[in-house]
Design an enzyme around this catalytic site. Structure first.
Site, PDB file in Angstrom:
ATOM      1  N   VAL A  51       0.811  -1.213   0.000  1.00 22.54           N
ATOM      2  CA  VAL A  51       0.000   0.000   0.000  1.00 22.54           C
ATOM      3  C   VAL A  51       0.852   1.275   0.000  1.00 22.54           C
ATOM      4  O   VAL A  51       0.339   2.360  -0.267  1.00 22.54           O
ATOM      5  CB  VAL A  51      -0.956  -0.014   1.212  1.00 22.54           C
ATOM      6  CG1 VAL A  51      -0.210   0.304   2.509  1.00 22.54           C
ATOM      7  CG2 VAL A  51      -2.123   0.946   1.023  1.00 22.54           C
ATOM      8  N   TYR A  52       2.137   1.172   0.265  1.00 22.52           N
ATOM      9  CA  TYR A  52       2.997   2.348   0.282  1.00 22.52           C
ATOM     10  C   TYR A  52       3.150   2.877  -1.145  1.00 22.52           C
ATOM     11  O   TYR A  52       3.768   2.239  -2.003  1.00 22.52           O
ATOM     12  CB  TYR A  52       4.385   2.026   0.848  1.00 22.52           C
ATOM     13  CG  TYR A  52       4.432   1.719   2.332  1.00 22.52           C
ATOM     14  CD1 TYR A  52       3.312   1.837   3.142  1.00 22.52           C
ATOM     15  CD2 TYR A  52       5.610   1.301   2.934  1.00 22.52           C
ATOM     16  CE1 TYR A  52       3.362   1.553   4.493  1.00 22.52           C
ATOM     17  CE2 TYR A  52       5.682   1.016   4.283  1.00 22.52           C
ATOM     18  CZ  TYR A  52       4.548   1.137   5.063  1.00 22.52           C
ATOM     19  OH  TYR A  52       4.606   0.850   6.405  1.00 22.52           O
TER      20      TYR A  52
END
Length: 344
Positions: free
Chosen positions: A61-62
């Site tokens: 998700v980064y």
């Protein structure tokens, strides 16, 4: 660099590890963290490896996967010098198959992460959050299959509550599936909730803590002072609402002690805050982040020395809060504390 056993596993990890949330800089949250590109990432990785910081932590998700992609490129040609930790489970979009830790999501997510990271294995996969919609048996059996296939070496959790972690560990023991050896948690001088339940659980079940946001979402960088506005470059302008609230007076009381200790030790405020964490029970590794070389080198200065017991006691007193029920009786004098003392 000091190396510590990660929970009940045979894996040794550095006391400080590097968080790659600054890589990529996409989206409202991660753009506030940093926008490190591949060339800059390579330089930061160089410095880390030279200092013995061999564990690099990221997540799908980064920056929508860009962090994993950049880390994979930065480690090109030296993959075997590093440990890669990544996470999955948080939503990547609005679709029903883009969140959680179902078998389908785990298998697909691991395959996608392997491609972005340019590797054939993930050394440590941590579930980014508990998925209440998926039975723990499905999660653990899928992780077991991925480990048997050689795609994962160790597994852990992140941001679980005590009952969620214990339920997972019990199911793993019952079926002979891999146990979580790490729990990635928020813990800092301004956020000590981890101590109430998750720390005793970690010590009892031998689950090592990997600490994220050890400087309290930028509150312990040494830039915040009583009666002064937020500095222009502080990421708290964009990200303060993403972390738990902190009472201003408690924050400034902690900063006052950090300032005094900085005078006594010749260390910086962040170095002292990180060093305090490194002494805490159950902590295997503290994840440091950096937008640039200067920040990284300063954070690396948190190791190789120790606060005195008296200095630790002053930080403990300034940062103490009364735990919520049912934990608070154990922190008071009397029978509860006598039969069930808090970790020291």
């Amino acid at each position: 660099m000091d190396y510590r056993q990660l929970g009940a596993s045979g894996l040794k990890v550095p006391a400080l590890s590097f968080g790659c949330g600054t890589f990529g800089g996409e989206g409202p949250l991660f753009s506030a963290w940093g926008d490190t590109d591949v060339a800059q990432a390579r330089r930061l990785v160089d410095i880390c490896l030279e200092a013995g910081v061999t564990l690099f932590d990221t997540a799908d998700v980064y920056s929508s996967g860009a962090s994993e992609t950049i880390l994979g490129e930065a480690l090109e040609g030296r993959r075997n010098q590093a440990l890669i930790s990544t996470k999955l489970g948080l939503p990547l979009g609005d679709g029903p198959l883009q969140a959680g830790t179902s078998r389908l999501r785990l298998v697909a997510g691991v395959e996608a992460a392997l491609k972005r990271l340019r590797t054939d294995r993930i050394d440590l996969l941590q579930l980014h959050a508990f998925d209440a919609a998926t039975p723990v048996e499905e999660v653990l059996s899928a992780l077991d299959a991925l480990m048997r296939a050689g795609k994962l070496l160790y597994v852990g959790a992140s941001n679980f509550s005590g009952w969620q972690l214990m339920k997972s560990l019990a199911a793993a023991d019952r079926h002979g599936w891999p146990r979580y050896v790490a729990h990635q948690v928020y813990y800092s001088l301004v956020g000590r909730d981890y101590e109430w339940e998750l720390m005793p659980l970690g010590l009892d079940q031998k689950v090592g803590a990997m600490v994220w946001s050890p400087l309290g979402w930028g509150r312990l960088t040494g830039k915040l002072r009583r009666g002064q506005p937020l500095p222009a470059g502080s990421r708290l302008h964009e990200s303060a609402d993403f972390g738990p609230p902190v009472d201003d007076e408690r924050l400034y009381a902690i900063v006052d002690v950090l300032d005094a200790l900085a005078e006594e030790t010749g260390k910086t405020v962040p170095q002292i805050a990180l060093n305090w964490l490194l002494r805490r029970p159950s902590v295997s590794s503290v994840i440091i982040g950096a937008r640039n070389e200067e920040q990284l080198r300063q954070n690396l200065g948190a190791v190789g020395w120790s606060l005195t017991r008296e200095q630790v006691a002053r930080l403990d007193a300034a940062s103490a809060v009364t735990p919520a029920y049912p934990h608070y009786p154990y922190w008071r004098e009397g029978g509860f504390k006598q039969i069930n003392p808090p970790p020291v």
